[in-house]
Scaffold this active site. Structure first.
Site, PDB file in Angstrom:
ATOM      1  N   SER A 125      20.949 -37.605  13.879  1.00 12.61           N
ATOM      2  CA  SER A 125      21.296 -36.550  14.801  1.00 12.61           C
ATOM      3  C   SER A 125      20.268 -36.139  15.471  1.00 12.61           C
ATOM      4  O   SER A 125      18.950 -36.246  15.037  1.00 12.61           O
ATOM      5  CB  SER A 125      21.595 -35.483  13.654  1.00 12.61           C
ATOM      6  OG  SER A 125      21.929 -34.007  14.406  1.00 12.61           O
ATOM      7  N   VAL A 152      30.005 -42.270  -1.211  1.00 17.59           N
ATOM      8  CA  VAL A 152      28.613 -42.901  -0.674  1.00 17.59           C
ATOM      9  C   VAL A 152      27.576 -42.528  -1.585  1.00 17.59           C
ATOM     10  O   VAL A 152      26.369 -42.994  -1.522  1.00 17.59           O
ATOM     11  CB  VAL A 152      28.274 -42.785   0.841  1.00 17.59           C
ATOM     12  CG1 VAL A 152      29.061 -43.321   1.591  1.00 17.59           C
ATOM     13  CG2 VAL A 152      28.164 -41.094   0.909  1.00 17.59           C
ATOM     14  N   TYR A 183      20.400 -30.618   6.020  1.00 16.51           N
ATOM     15  CA  TYR A 183      20.976 -31.469   7.000  1.00 16.51           C
ATOM     16  C   TYR A 183      19.840 -31.829   8.003  1.00 16.51           C
ATOM     17  O   TYR A 183      19.591 -33.086   8.155  1.00 16.51           O
ATOM     18  CB  TYR A 183      22.069 -30.724   7.988  1.00 16.51           C
ATOM     19  CG  TYR A 183      22.477 -31.593   8.899  1.00 16.51           C
ATOM     20  CD1 TYR A 183      23.501 -32.787   8.743  1.00 16.51           C
ATOM     21  CD2 TYR A 183      22.237 -31.518  10.226  1.00 16.51           C
ATOM     22  CE1 TYR A 183      24.061 -33.305   9.668  1.00 16.51           C
ATOM     23  CE2 TYR A 183      22.892 -32.164  11.270  1.00 16.51           C
ATOM     24  CZ  TYR A 183      23.850 -33.179  11.038  1.00 16.51           C
ATOM     25  OH  TYR A 183      24.298 -34.026  11.873  1.00 16.51           O
ATOM     26  N   ALA A 243      17.588 -34.345   5.855  1.00 12.24           N
ATOM     27  CA  ALA A 243      18.094 -35.564   5.767  1.00 12.24           C
ATOM     28  C   ALA A 243      18.217 -36.461   7.108  1.00 12.24           C
ATOM     29  O   ALA A 243      17.831 -37.442   6.978  1.00 12.24           O
ATOM     30  CB  ALA A 243      19.562 -35.348   5.496  1.00 12.24           C
ATOM     31  N   LYS A 244      18.440 -35.663   8.199  1.00  8.60           N
ATOM     32  CA  LYS A 244      18.333 -36.615   9.351  1.00  8.60           C
ATOM     33  C   LYS A 244      17.018 -37.046   9.677  1.00  8.60           C
ATOM     34  O   LYS A 244      17.026 -37.972  10.575  1.00  8.60           O
ATOM     35  CB  LYS A 244      19.243 -35.920  10.537  1.00  8.60           C
ATOM     36  CG  LYS A 244      20.550 -35.420  10.137  1.00  8.60           C
ATOM     37  CD  LYS A 244      21.451 -36.975   9.713  1.00  8.60           C
ATOM     38  CE  LYS A 244      22.933 -36.602   9.544  1.00  8.60           C
ATOM     39  NZ  LYS A 244      23.590 -37.817   9.466  1.00  8.60           N
ATOM     40  N   ASN A 259      27.664 -43.665   8.521  1.00 10.59           N
ATOM     41  CA  ASN A 259      28.239 -42.409   9.210  1.00 10.59           C
ATOM     42  C   ASN A 259      28.415 -41.152   8.454  1.00 10.59           C
ATOM     43  O   ASN A 259      29.002 -40.225   8.945  1.00 10.59           O
ATOM     44  CB  ASN A 259      29.288 -42.818  10.260  1.00 10.59           C
ATOM     45  CG  ASN A 259      29.763 -41.840  11.380  1.00 10.59           C
ATOM     46  OD1 ASN A 259      28.712 -41.230  11.642  1.00 10.59           O
ATOM     47  ND2 ASN A 259      31.019 -41.839  11.570  1.00 10.59           N
TER      48      ASN A 259
END
Length: 194
Positions: free
Chosen positions: A83, A5, A96, A99-100, A31
């Site tokens: 998330s 990706v 993380y 990014a979310k 995903n």
């Protein structure tokens, strides 16, 4: 079929294979996700970039690749898997959570821009779910299931099928008038104030 990706050429190749086998893409579920655990002061630039490239840039690249398919069909649905980390601080997961959190703005802006093309863009933001990533964290002692469950009003981790049901809703005609939204599926974790 495998796809990277973070690589536009890899994405284009897969989208072409899908078009050849099944026709144009009408639903895309973004995903792919990875995590780097540890204190922010120890997070390397390479780890930071790797997580953001996969968890956020990958969403951009795949969505962009889906655009021509969906616009030629007169519409489609893009579902980003976010998330609860985008809504609460989770120590030791800086890249993380960044990014979310970015997915919320991405979702709203893309939904606004692509509505005229009949493309809906939404996000499902799961809470603690018994995924491979969470299970590895539990097995490594990085997560404590008892502590997590204590914070979840429904007193359990989600089953992946419960997250899939929310994704299925956004992919279906039942959500035809919903775009730019984030559905938090977390058993009440983010509303629990302690």
């Amino acid at each position: 079929m495998e796809m990277d990706v973070t690589d536009s050429q890899s994405i284009d190749n897969i989208f072409q294979q899908v078009r050849n086998r099944l026709g144009p893409v009408s639903v895309l579920v973004n995903n792919a996700g990875i995590i780097a655990r540890g204190p922010a002061k120890d997070l390397s630039e390479d780890e930071w970039r790797r997580v953001l490239e996969t968890d956020l840039t990958g969403v951009f690249l795949c969505s962009k690749a889906a655009f021509s398919h969906m616009s030629n069909l007169g519409g489609g649905s893009i579902i980003n898997v976010g998330s609860i980390a985008g809504f609460v601080g989770l120590a030791g997961r800086l890249a993380y959570t960044t990014a979310k959190a970015g997915l919320s703005g991405f979702t709203r802006t893309l939904a606004l821009e692509w509505a005229k093309d009949g493309i809906r863009v939404n996000t499902v933001a799961p809470g603690w779910t018994r995924t491979e990533m969470v299970v590895k964290g539990l097995q490594a002692g990085l997560l404590d299931e008892n502590v997590l469950v204590e914070r979840i009003p429904q007193k359990r981790l989600a089953d992946p099928s419960e997250i899939a049901s929310a994704v299925r809703f956004f992919a279906s005609p039942e959500s035809s008038y919903v775009t730019g939204q984030t559905l938090i599926v977390d058993g009440g974790f983010t509303i629990n104030g302690h």
